[in-house]
Design a protein around this motif. Sequence first.
Motif, PDB file in Angstrom:
ATOM      1  N   VAL A 177      30.977  67.469  51.572  1.00 29.29           N
ATOM      2  CA  VAL A 177      30.760  67.846  50.180  1.00 29.29           C
ATOM      3  C   VAL A 177      32.029  68.547  49.717  1.00 29.29           C
ATOM      4  O   VAL A 177      32.749  69.111  50.543  1.00 29.29           O
ATOM      5  CB  VAL A 177      29.535  68.792  50.076  1.00 29.29           C
TER       6      VAL A 177
ATOM      7  N   ARG B 177      22.823  63.298  53.450  1.00 30.79           N
ATOM      8  CA  ARG B 177      23.825  63.964  52.630  1.00 30.79           C
ATOM      9  C   ARG B 177      23.189  65.016  51.718  1.00 30.79           C
ATOM     10  O   ARG B 177      23.727  66.104  51.519  1.00 30.79           O
ATOM     11  CB  ARG B 177      24.567  62.916  51.805  1.00 30.79           C
TER      12      ARG B 177
ATOM     13  N   ARG C 200      30.119  60.969  45.377  1.00 24.10           N
ATOM     14  CA  ARG C 200      30.950  62.066  45.880  1.00 24.10           C
ATOM     15  C   ARG C 200      31.793  62.691  44.779  1.00 24.10           C
ATOM     16  O   ARG C 200      32.116  63.870  44.834  1.00 24.10           O
ATOM     17  CB  ARG C 200      31.867  61.556  47.000  1.00 24.10           C
TER      18      ARG C 200
ATOM     19  N   ASP D 278      30.172  65.757  43.377  1.00 25.97           N
ATOM     20  CA  ASP D 278      29.634  66.715  44.357  1.00 25.97           C
ATOM     21  C   ASP D 278      29.446  68.098  43.748  1.00 25.97           C
ATOM     22  O   ASP D 278      28.432  68.770  43.968  1.00 25.97           O
ATOM     23  CB  ASP D 278      30.572  66.818  45.561  1.00 25.97           C
TER      24      ASP D 278
END
Length: 1813
Positions: free
Chosen positions: A1442, A1242, A1194, A1197
């Motif tokens: 995101v 994701r 993450r 991102d």
Amino acid sequence: MEEGNTFSGQRFKRVPRNPWGGTLEHDPLLNENLEQWPHLNELVQCYKADWVKDEYKYGHYDAVPSSPFQSQIFEGPDTDIETELRLANARHTNSEDNFPSTSGRQISDSLSSKKHCGISPLPAYEPAFDWENERSLIFGQRVAESIPSQHNSELKITVKVLSLTFPAGLVEPFYGTICLYNRERREKLSEDFYFRVLPSDILDDKISMDRKGVFSLDTPSASVCLMVQLEKPATEEGGVTPSVYSRKDPVHLTEKEKQKLQVWSRVMPYREPFAWAMIPLFENNSNTSAGAAADGTSPSSPLATSVSGSSSQDSILENVSKMTLDGKIAQYSSGSSVIVEVSNLNKVKECYTEDTLQDPKRKVHKPVKGVLRLEVEKLHAVHPDSDDVSEGGSIVNDLPDDGSRKVSYSNGHNGEGHSEFNNDNFQAFDFRTMTRCEPFSQLFHHLYVYPLAISLSRKRNLFIRVEMRRDDSDIRKPPLEVVYPRDSGAALQKWAHTQIAPGTRTACYHDEIKMCLPAVLTPQHHLLFTLYHVDLQTKLEPPKPVIVGYAVLPLSTHVQLQSDVSLPILRELVPHYLQDSVKERMECLEDGKNVFRLRMKLCSSLFPVNDRIRDFFLEYDRHTLRTSPPWGSELLEAINSLKNVESMALLQFLQPILNMLLHLIGDGGETLQVAAFRAMVNILTRVQQESSDGSERNRFLVNYVDFAFDDFWGRQAAVYPGLSTVWGSLARSKAKGYRVGPVYDDVLAMAWFFLELIVKSMGLEQSRLFCNNIPSGEDIPPLQLKEGVFRCITQLYDCLLTEVHERCKKGLSLAKRLNTTLAFFCYDLLSIIEPRQVFELVSLYMDKFAGVCQSVLHECKLTFLQILCDHDLFVEMPGRDPSDRNYLSSVLIQEIFLTLDHDDFSQRTKAARMLVVLMCKHDFDARYQKSEDKLYIAQLYFPLIGQILDEMPVFYNLNAIEKREVLIVTLQTIRNLDDASLIKAWQQSIARTRLFFKLLEECLVHFEYNKTADTLLMGSSVRSPDAERPASPKYSDRLSPAVNSYLSEASRQEIRHNSGTPENGYLWNRVSPQLSSPNQPYSLREALAQAQSSRIGATTRALRESLHPVLRQKLELWEENLSTAVSLQVLEMTEKFSSAAALRSIATDYAKLDCITSILMGLLSRSQPLAFWKAFLPVFESIFRLHGATLMARENDRFLKQVAFHLLRLAVFRNDSIRKRAVVGLQILVRNSFFNYGHTTRLRAMLTITLSELMSDVQVAQMRPDGSMEESGEARRLRKSLEEVADESTSEMNLRECGLTSTTLNVVQEGFSENKWSWPEVKRLSQCLILALDAGLEHALLGSVVNVDRYAAAEGFYKLAMAYAPVPDLHIMWLLHLCDAHQEMQSCAEAAQCAVAVAGVIMQALVGRNDAVWTHDHVASLRKICPAVSTEISSEVAAAEVEGYGASKLTVDAAVKYLQLANKLFAQAELFHFCASIQELIIPVYKSRRVYGQLAKCHTSLTNIYESILEQEQSPIPFIDATYYRVGFYGEKFGKLNKKEYVFRERRDVRLGDIMEKLSHIYESKMDGNHTLHIIPDSRQVKAEELQPGVCYLQITAVDPVMEDEDLGSRRERIFSLSTGAVRARVFDRFLFDTPFTKNGKTQGGLEDQWKRRTVLQTEGSFPALVNRLEVVKSESMEFSPVENAIGMIETRTAALRNELEEPRSSEGDQMPRLQSLQRILQGSVAVQVNSGVLSVCTAFLSGEPATRLRSQELQQLIAALLEFMAVCKRAIRVHFRLIGEEDQEFHTQLVNGFQSLTAELSHYIPAILSEL
């Protein structure tokens, strides 16, 4: 000229001198020992010794051969240049010329191709690198002179006599001379070339007709001509006279005349003049200025070009002889020869001198009838690029001034090549050699004697014999053999004869007699002239001459005289006739008058005319032979008097004078040394000033140092110790403050000369010492200087350095020149003495100029380093200490970094340029092409990068040009570094590693190539501002500044199709004619003039446009290759860094790997060529394989989103190579998603987000020619790419094409064998993205129709919302767009549904996170309102979080906000039952927060809602929330709607006519000229095949919603108000409509024939929905017979009455509404005016023929229904009576009367009715 052997060690080369061609030996004295005449010995050595050339002095550079760059393909989304080129190459495999090839320098190294991703950036940045040109820009750069010209001529003309013909015939020999002559000045320019023409019967082997005369010219001039003089045997008295050659009749000689001439010519050895002619060589063009006289030749001159206008004609004057750069004398090639036929031979009847030929008073005689044919040819130097071809024609011209002459041109070159240095050729001595102000370079020692005239009192046939005698002691002694013969190959002769002057008192002569002078002239040497008379009559014996007298001329007193000399004629000679006492006693003719006039020309490089030079030579001899007194005062006076010698004499004897002065400096006493040194300084200064050609180093002095000076080659001690000592003492005196006079400034000005002498002297000593002691092939060891000498040199150097420092501060230009001189001194010493000794001098310099000093001092320091680092062995230099690396490079790097931090812009630019030039020099050096060499060089320069990283503000303060220079050096350095050095650099600190990659990012910014055709450039692209405007034209912002100069220079020249650029060796192939537009000038000069005139020269773009197409193409090619090379180099570095980071061996942020991510984002966000994309994918795969977990986290991102964006962007490209790589790149992301998360949820959200962003940049729709929209190629290609991502069949092939293995996509975690890659999941991912693409496409295709067709617009928003469902933010965004669209259409229920859907998304996310007050039950209750809300609460929403998107924005307050909006909109739509449900969802929030005020409001709102619902139910008029219409679409123009049915939900006030009008307006706008719109007026079933083509049909039918518990099979008529008895959600997904029809085909009939069809429609969702229309997914129909229709009608009315009677009422107050509804129903049932309803049924079915057709069961049902209807009516009338007041009594009476009448009528058909009622 061929160079001689090189000395051992390859430093010095001997270059032999060529003697004058065709000359005989000089005085034998010159070949003997001249020790008794030291000055003569010096002179002879000076002229005879070979040149000694220092091969190392001016640097030696062998560059690797250049190879052409490849055109880089920059593809845009809609281009596929790669395929086009491939197809074109396939078509033109046999004709490569069709493609214009450009060139530049590219290093093709087999090693580097394996090691590196792409080509080196440096050759592309500096494609026109020219070492010679770059070093010439250094201030005070030394320029190598060519070997001194030995013939002092720019142009050479050869003349060959082909033939002499007379119409009378050629029976006697003819002789002649040819020379160069200046008509204006009446001056002879060259010595005579002798030739003879013999009759065919006389053969003479002594002379060849092939012999040529070679004449030298300085510059072409109209006054220069060839003078031809013919002579023949003297005419016999009474014999055949020369007039036979000019008579008209008879033309031919008679046999008798022939015999007489033949016999006489054999016995007569003496000649007389016959004819002459002057042949002009060059045109006298009055319109041409004197300076331009060489630009053209006259058609009337033999050297004119062809007047036929052929542009390829080789102009004789076009290519003058030039010296080539390697120091050899240019060889002369044979140019185009011209045949000159001279027919205007001027006859001579009397003797003459040359001066009188052009006398206007001279008598003109008949011309000779004959033709002399000459071959005249211009010789020019062979040039490497010489491709001249002669294509002459032929033409005849008349000469207006010289009579008739025929000129014809030979076509092409001569068959045989003739060289100037052919041994048979005669090299005519150029007399101007003696008047030129330049040093003599050859040994010549001649005397030319010209007897002019003798005046006697009686006529005689006189000729003169000329001889030279050593003394006058005895007349019988033979004279000296010093006279040059007329025939080639003959020995020197004792004497020579003039022509005969027949029968004249005043005899004139024009003979030239050339003599060789003795080396030493004594007073006794003299010329003796003997005058002879000869009888010209035929006798038995040949004529014998008779001596008339003598004349004597002593040479020592007269040899240097330039004017004419007159002498008396002596009758006889007696011994010692030169003595004055004897002369007085001798008898003279003509009373002792000086009647003999003659002229002499002394041409000698041994005998100086100047007295002071002769005195110096004399004193030099006396000093050398030790015959003078020891103090040598006469020599000192002679030395001092040299300063007064006139400049021409001084220059001519410059070399021997300098040699002698150096000799005195070397071994004279201190006094002599100082005097000689001062005299030398004075001479050098005069030479520099008086013969300066503008250069700092006078060419004569340069030639002396570079070629003539050989340090006496072992004949005496080396010069450098003495020179250093005497100069050093002078410098020290100055340093101590003593007065040294103005000579010191002169010494400084000429310091370059002395220092170069010192260096050459050292070098020659080094060569002499080691030339025989070293094995071949080994380098000569350094010269070991004696300690005292080196100390003296160091002190001298220090003094000079102090002068530079002090004078620089005063801003004196001399200081900069002296600085350059010192730099070259160190440069030269590096090759001779131990380098570490030179480093002491360099260190001394650096200490003096330490740190950041004044600008002018700093500039001097940079120049010093620039010169020093240009040394051939710079790379191989040692350190100052044995353990150190290259000392010079460390000094250089330190100083350059200091300069980059300097305030002076020019200094910074210079420092940056120095770096690049040095790096280019190393990179292209043929010696350093091995990888280990390149590594060593990279390690030398790598410390500079470290300094920049330590002080990054220094870099950021540079302007764009300087940054590029520094960056290109950085790239080149790290390219050649080994991995260990790089890793070491990356290990120091995280911040430093980041800065390293910041530099790489700067490289991408500054070398980005923007191709105009690429329309899909990203907004993140950074362009550097143009902060500075250099003075030179700026054609390119990206390339080296040197390229601008290169293009500027090229733009001043004419570009020919087949021309090259010889100055740097880059070849241009032939230009394709299609390259140039008609208005593009081929002349670059013209193009620049146009640019200037139209004032477009200010901008880079305009400058580029002004370039010739070939240059423009080269420029673009270089820029493309530079950008490509830089990108590939950065990519290579990133890969190395990635590998090092995987081993955890460096210092970086392992949590984010920001170095990698920033570089990859920089690479992807810029326009890149095909070569880059091909190299990129393997690196990309490797990085994600090694660091996938970090890059997919993450924290990254933003990076991952950009990567996904650019991969999707590339998936749009038309080029298949790029598109497939994008597909594989996406698959690699999927692989990593599986590997790290086990699913693609994701990643799907990420790709959906990026696809949505891409859709705003990609043009997914395009306009057709008819104005309508269609899907674009980009959208089709993107769809294809997304399909290929999930295509298992093509995956392996794509991987192979991209250079990856077939197992690349395998997802096997460590310790497991199972492959987690799932193709079904990848397919779902692909379909999800394609759905989003299609939604966006459909929305785009609407175009301008959005404002007209609101239904389609709403559906477009709806599809987008559904497509982006995986991403909550995007899903909500499009739902809100849809909500706004509905509100504009006043569709409040649909807008409310959108708000509910938004709230549902938020509630799901909150329930999924377990952080809210709601539960799954609440979500389920919300779904009852809006079925679009999903009941699945999965991890997708969390996965979709995101950066900038996702659950972080999904809060309880947001959900409440949208629920309240929905509540408001539902209230506007009067759907209050939905409002109640929504309030019940809001209340738990306020309860959990204990917001009691809001709770009170909510409950108040609920109260109002329920009251509104109650009001709706109690209303006598049934509540309708909306109207529904079924619309069928039939027609191709409807597109996807064709043959589909939809149910439209409209506001309740929209009637059938309204919706027909609205839909007609929408769809008529979509029709074109070939289609019309038609509305089907009924609701019958449509058969598509029966419809007309070209017509589009709409069928619009009102439909009723179906309740959940409704019996659709009931035959009753539907009255909607009957079903509104309870509170229920008004949600409908089924609709029906009834269609009447008859079996006989008629639309309408009687009740007995009227059938009814009931159609039930099922929609794909329920209303109210997110859209206004839903597609019909299922349709069912049933039919009712006429009697069933009738029964149903009656039962419907019965049920309505019963429902009204039985409905409970809560209070008495409710009686009024009930009475009203009861009255309305009764009036419709029993009133007289409507009796026809029930009566008509009886009439239709209970009477006559129809009654017989009814089945008994149907008849009974009909009668029962009628009876029940009448019973309920009777009961209702009773209830009505109870409810009414007095005002309704009359209405009640009417009802009773109606009922009775109806009963009576019915009794006719049903008798039992009376008993029933």
